[in-house]
Design an enzyme around this catalytic site. Structure first.
Site, short mmCIF file in Angstrom:
data_model
loop_
_atom_site.label_atom_id
_atom_site.label_comp_id
_atom_site.label_asym_id
_atom_site.label_seq_id
_atom_site.Cartn_x
_atom_site.Cartn_y
_atom_site.Cartn_z
N ARG A 21 -29.58 39.72 37.21
CA ARG A 21 -29.60 39.02 38.49
C ARG A 21 -28.37 38.13 38.67
O ARG A 21 -28.44 37.14 39.38
CB ARG A 21 -30.87 38.19 38.62
CG ARG A 21 -32.11 39.00 38.85
CD ARG A 21 -32.18 39.60 40.21
NE ARG A 21 -32.38 38.55 41.20
CZ ARG A 21 -32.27 38.74 42.49
NH1 ARG A 21 -31.95 39.90 42.96
NH2 ARG A 21 -32.49 37.76 43.31
N ARG A 54 -25.86 27.10 45.74
CA ARG A 54 -26.71 27.52 46.87
C ARG A 54 -27.18 26.35 47.71
O ARG A 54 -27.51 26.52 48.88
CB ARG A 54 -27.89 28.34 46.36
CG ARG A 54 -27.51 29.72 45.92
CD ARG A 54 -27.21 30.67 47.08
NE ARG A 54 -28.47 31.08 47.66
CZ ARG A 54 -28.84 30.85 48.91
NH1 ARG A 54 -28.05 30.25 49.74
NH2 ARG A 54 -30.01 31.23 49.33
N TYR A 89 -34.91 49.56 53.89
CA TYR A 89 -34.72 48.22 54.44
C TYR A 89 -34.64 48.28 55.96
O TYR A 89 -35.17 47.42 56.66
CB TYR A 89 -33.45 47.56 53.89
CG TYR A 89 -33.60 46.99 52.50
CD1 TYR A 89 -34.58 46.06 52.22
CD2 TYR A 89 -32.75 47.38 51.48
CE1 TYR A 89 -34.71 45.53 50.94
CE2 TYR A 89 -32.87 46.85 50.22
CZ TYR A 89 -33.85 45.93 49.96
OH TYR A 89 -33.98 45.40 48.70
N ASP A 99 -24.80 41.91 47.45
CA ASP A 99 -26.16 42.23 47.88
C ASP A 99 -26.19 43.68 48.32
O ASP A 99 -25.20 44.21 48.84
CB ASP A 99 -26.59 41.32 49.02
CG ASP A 99 -28.06 41.49 49.35
OD1 ASP A 99 -28.90 41.10 48.51
OD2 ASP A 99 -28.38 42.04 50.42
N ARG A 122 -31.64 33.03 40.36
CA ARG A 122 -32.28 31.75 40.65
C ARG A 122 -32.45 30.89 39.41
O ARG A 122 -32.85 29.75 39.49
CB ARG A 122 -33.64 32.02 41.28
CG ARG A 122 -33.53 32.65 42.65
CD ARG A 122 -34.90 32.99 43.19
NE ARG A 122 -35.38 34.22 42.59
CZ ARG A 122 -35.33 35.40 43.18
NH1 ARG A 122 -34.85 35.51 44.37
NH2 ARG A 122 -35.79 36.47 42.59
#
Length: 166
Positions: free
Chosen positions: A23, A36, A147, A72, A27
């Site tokens: 990732r 962020r 998506y 992304d 996060r």
């Protein structure tokens, strides 16, 4: 340069299994969370120096054998003429939402050297360092189409739930 991943991919004997941080900064890294708070996700993605910096963040915490390009899966949408909004817990949602096959006409051909130049520049910046191999990724056509077709109300398919950002 740490070439453990490259040697493993070449099917050469290696002393251990190569590891990387899937990732990217994700996060879980404090430095990423701080960034962020200051800047939006897509703002970081579209800034080559910021994207390269975020790609390198795991090296401050772990001795990984490769870096994963900070990007992304939805990056090609804007280049193809489809505006997307990244919604937490949902992922990229086309604006306006797609309602049927006629929406395919919203897609526009593009030259990635022009419309995705920020991606190529981030890769150039990372390649100039050559500390670690860089793993790039892209959404396969089915994933990208899912998506576009699923709409804002539906959750992402289980197989791709962990692949979209914010």
């Amino acid at each position: 340069m740490n070439d453990l991943l490259l040697r493993a991919l070449s099917r050469e004997p290696v002393e251990r299994t190569p590891v990387w941080f899937m990732r990217q900064a994700g996060r879980s890294l404090p430095a990423y969370r701080e960034l962020r708070r200051e800047r939006g996700f897509l703002e970081l993605v579209r800034d080559p120096e910021a994207a390269a910096h975020v790609t390198r963040l795991p090296l401050a915490y772990f001795d990984v054998d490769a870096l994963v390009l900070f990007m992304d899966l939805s990056t090609p949408f804007e280049a193809a003429g489809v505006e997307v909004e990244l919604r937490p817990g949902v992922g990229p949602v086309p604006l306006p939402p797609w309602g049927g096959l006629e929406d395919v006409d919203r897609l526009r051909p593009f030259d990635p050297r022009e419309r995705l130049d920020f991606v190529l520049e981030a890769i150039r910046l990372l390649a100039a360092d050559a500390e670690r191999p860089v793993i790039g990724f892209v959404g396969a056509p089915f994933t990208l189409c899912s998506y576009l077709a699923r709409g804002a109300a539906r959750q992402p398919p289980r197989a791709t739930a962990g692949l979209h950002a914010p």
